[in-house]
Design a protein around this motif. Structure first.
Motif, mmCIF file in Angstrom:
data_model
loop_
_atom_site.group_PDB
_atom_site.id
_atom_site.type_symbol
_atom_site.label_atom_id
_atom_site.label_comp_id
_atom_site.label_asym_id
_atom_site.label_seq_id
_atom_site.Cartn_x
_atom_site.Cartn_y
_atom_site.Cartn_z
ATOM 1 N N LEU A 239 9.501 10.284 3.519
ATOM 2 C CA LEU A 239 9.050 11.639 3.823
ATOM 3 C C LEU A 239 9.601 12.051 5.171
ATOM 4 O O LEU A 239 10.111 11.233 5.929
ATOM 5 N N THR A 240 9.485 13.346 5.468
ATOM 6 C CA THR A 240 10.021 13.901 6.701
ATOM 7 C C THR A 240 8.943 13.929 7.770
ATOM 8 O O THR A 240 7.825 14.405 7.527
ATOM 9 N N ALA A 241 9.261 13.435 8.932
ATOM 10 C CA ALA A 241 8.297 13.369 10.034
ATOM 11 C C ALA A 241 7.795 14.761 10.401
ATOM 12 O O ALA A 241 8.572 15.705 10.543
ATOM 13 N N GLY A 242 6.487 14.884 10.525
ATOM 14 C CA GLY A 242 5.873 16.110 11.007
ATOM 15 C C GLY A 242 5.726 17.223 9.993
ATOM 16 O O GLY A 242 4.836 18.066 10.129
ATOM 17 N N SER A 243 6.549 17.265 8.955
ATOM 18 C CA SER A 243 6.487 18.362 7.991
ATOM 19 C C SER A 243 5.785 17.977 6.697
ATOM 20 O O SER A 243 5.448 18.833 5.885
ATOM 21 N N GLU A 244 5.572 16.705 6.491
ATOM 22 C CA GLU A 244 4.880 16.235 5.296
ATOM 23 C C GLU A 244 3.755 15.286 5.701
ATOM 24 O O GLU A 244 3.942 14.451 6.593
ATOM 25 N N ARG A 245 2.633 15.418 5.033
ATOM 26 C CA ARG A 245 1.538 14.482 5.226
ATOM 27 C C ARG A 245 1.582 13.411 4.151
ATOM 28 O O ARG A 245 1.928 13.678 2.999
ATOM 29 N N LEU A 246 1.239 12.226 4.563
ATOM 30 C CA LEU A 246 1.083 11.162 3.588
ATOM 31 C C LEU A 246 -0.307 11.290 2.971
ATOM 32 O O LEU A 246 -1.324 11.259 3.674
ATOM 33 N N GLN A 247 -0.369 11.462 1.654
ATOM 34 C CA GLN A 247 -1.644 11.561 0.938
ATOM 35 C C GLN A 247 -1.654 10.543 -0.193
ATOM 36 O O GLN A 247 -0.821 10.603 -1.098
ATOM 37 N N LEU A 248 -2.589 9.637 -0.121
ATOM 38 C CA LEU A 248 -2.754 8.599 -1.129
ATOM 39 C C LEU A 248 -4.194 8.611 -1.635
ATOM 40 O O LEU A 248 -5.108 9.070 -0.931
ATOM 41 N N TYR A 249 -4.397 8.068 -2.836
ATOM 42 C CA TYR A 249 -5.694 8.190 -3.487
ATOM 43 C C TYR A 249 -6.163 6.843 -4.042
ATOM 44 O O TYR A 249 -5.787 6.459 -5.158
ATOM 45 N N PRO A 250 -6.951 6.114 -3.275
ATOM 46 C CA PRO A 250 -7.543 4.877 -3.812
ATOM 47 C C PRO A 250 -8.534 5.207 -4.938
ATOM 48 O O PRO A 250 -9.311 6.161 -4.842
ATOM 49 N N ARG A 251 -8.486 4.413 -5.990
ATOM 50 C CA ARG A 251 -9.423 4.534 -7.104
ATOM 51 C C ARG A 251 -10.114 3.185 -7.279
ATOM 52 O O ARG A 251 -9.452 2.184 -7.585
ATOM 53 N N LEU A 252 -11.422 3.183 -7.081
ATOM 54 C CA LEU A 252 -12.172 1.929 -7.157
ATOM 55 C C LEU A 252 -12.737 1.734 -8.560
ATOM 56 O O LEU A 252 -13.333 2.655 -9.137
ATOM 57 N N ARG A 253 -12.563 0.532 -9.070
ATOM 58 C CA ARG A 253 -13.046 0.190 -10.403
ATOM 59 C C ARG A 253 -13.706 -1.183 -10.358
ATOM 60 O O ARG A 253 -13.363 -2.032 -9.528
ATOM 61 N N ASP A 254 -14.668 -1.379 -11.277
ATOM 62 C CA ASP A 254 -15.257 -2.707 -11.383
ATOM 63 C C ASP A 254 -14.368 -3.576 -12.268
ATOM 64 O O ASP A 254 -13.304 -3.145 -12.715
ATOM 65 N N GLU A 255 -14.829 -4.761 -12.548
ATOM 66 C CA GLU A 255 -14.001 -5.692 -13.323
ATOM 67 C C GLU A 255 -13.796 -5.250 -14.759
ATOM 68 O O GLU A 255 -12.891 -5.739 -15.445
ATOM 69 N N PHE A 256 -14.620 -4.271 -15.226
ATOM 70 C CA PHE A 256 -14.494 -3.772 -16.595
ATOM 71 C C PHE A 256 -13.716 -2.464 -16.658
ATOM 72 O O PHE A 256 -13.581 -1.870 -17.728
ATOM 73 N N GLY A 257 -13.241 -1.990 -15.498
ATOM 74 C CA GLY A 257 -12.472 -0.752 -15.469
ATOM 75 C C GLY A 257 -13.302 0.490 -15.262
ATOM 76 O O GLY A 257 -12.775 1.607 -15.314
ATOM 77 N N ASN A 258 -14.619 0.338 -15.022
ATOM 78 C CA ASN A 258 -15.472 1.493 -14.770
ATOM 79 C C ASN A 258 -15.342 1.957 -13.324
ATOM 80 O O ASN A 258 -15.233 1.143 -12.410
ATOM 81 N N ALA A 259 -15.362 3.271 -13.142
ATOM 82 C CA ALA A 259 -15.381 3.806 -11.788
ATOM 83 C C ALA A 259 -16.576 3.231 -11.049
ATOM 84 O O ALA A 259 -17.673 3.141 -11.589
#
Length: 338
Positions: A239-259
């Motif tokens: 990405l380009t410094a200063g002009s783009e934000r880094l946006q990431l999305y953690p998704r937490l799940r249990d061992e069965f795949g449930n949110a």
């Protein structure tokens, strides 16, 4: 008569009295009030038979005495049970943790305290005609709540209230629709407060089942492919410094795949560069269960290694690498070199 013959005419002075079996269940009504609420009558049928009738706003057990000339008839006194009227839906008091939260696959409790229109406990009606139904529907569901089929649940009676135990099959945000068919007429009436907003979680989130989204948005970044390749096969984002934000999305799940969920200090994020070392990054919890967001301005050109850990372990997709590239030159920051 005295000889045991059946009487064929009326006129006997039949006396009927009704007394509540226990003052404890009189709901604090005094004797005068009780006498006016529990009304008994004797109708002379003029053929040697007498018809006894009772009318009451109070349910419970009563001792009835039937006498002629102050002498008990055979079989008197006896116990009379007056049952409660069907419950009033508007008087049902709903409580319990299951109205707001539940864990997938585990019983969630709802308590129902039911009264009829005279404030008698529905439990005093013996073979009750109360029929309940409930259903968890996703918040954006288009299903008709008036025709949807009830999910399975267990009904118990403890103390003075009903207990409904249901088990959600998946995690997420739901509306709990709770209704009754008090007289089994087929007409559905929803209980006060329905639908209830219920968050169903999985069991505690695990790093193995959780994952990170959003890095692929930077695969078509400003860096040349050969530049990325020179840094390693696992470096694909830029990405380009200063002009783009880094946006990431953690998704937490249990061992069965449930949110699922994590405690405030269990989920951490940070990035590292050769120049700055470790820099902690704030994590925002989103409204949807198990959904989080990482937003960070990266202003220094360098290879950034992003770590997202749950209980000290990397979640899926972590660590990940992103190359921050210089932005377009600006005169105020540029200089001439002789």
């Amino acid at each position: 008569d005295r000889m045991g013959n059946s009487c064929t005419s009326g006129g006997a002075k039949v006396q009927v009295s009704t007394v509540h079996e226990s003052k404890e269940h009189s709901r604090d009504r005094d004797a005068k009030d009780l006498a006016s609420i529990v009304k008994s009558s004797c109708v002379d049928l003029e053929d040697g038979r007498y018809q006894l009738e009772w009318q009451s706003e109070m349910a419970g057990s009563f001792v009835v005495s039937v006498m002629i000339a102050n002498v008990h008839l055979v079989g008197s006194p006896f116990e009379l049970t007056l049952r409660a009227a069907p419950p009033e839906v508007d008087k049902i008091v709903v409580s319990g943790e299951g109205l707001s939260s539940a864990q997938a696959g585990r019983p969630a409790l709802i308590n129902l305290y039911c009264l009829d229109k005279f404030d008698n406990l529905a439990s005093q009606s013996g073979e009750t005609t109360i029929a309940f139904g409930l259903k968890l529907l996703p918040r954006d569901s288009k299903e008709d709540k008036n025709t949807v089929t009830s999910m399975s649940f267990e009904t118990n009676f403890r103390g003075e209230q009903y207990e409904l135990l249901y088990a959600a099959q998946e995690a997420g945000e739901f509306g709990l629709h709770l209704w009754t068919d008090a007289d089994v007429s087929g007409q559905r009436r929803f209980l006060p407060g329905s639908p209830f907003a219920v968050r169903v979680s999985g069991v505690r989130a695990s790093a193995a089942g959780s994952f990170l989204l959003g890095m692929d948005e930077y695969f078509q970044g400003p860096a040349f492919p050969e530049t990325l390749a020179s840094l390693g096969d696992d470096v694909k984002a830029s990405l380009t410094a200063g002009s783009e934000r880094l946006q990431l999305y953690p998704r937490l799940r249990d061992e069965f795949g449930n949110a699922s969920f994590a405690t405030d200090d269990a989920l951490v994020a940070y990035y590292e560069t050769d120049e700055s070392g470790r820099v902690d990054v704030p994590i925002k919890q989103l409204k949807e269960l198990g959904s989080y967001e990482i937003t960070q301005d990266l202003t220094k050109k360098d290879l950034h290694v992003v770590h997202v850990l749950l209980d000290g372990e990397h979640i899926g997709g972590s660590p990940c690498k992103v190359l921050v590239c210089p932005a377009q030159p600006v005169a105020s920051k540029s200089r001439l070199i002789a």
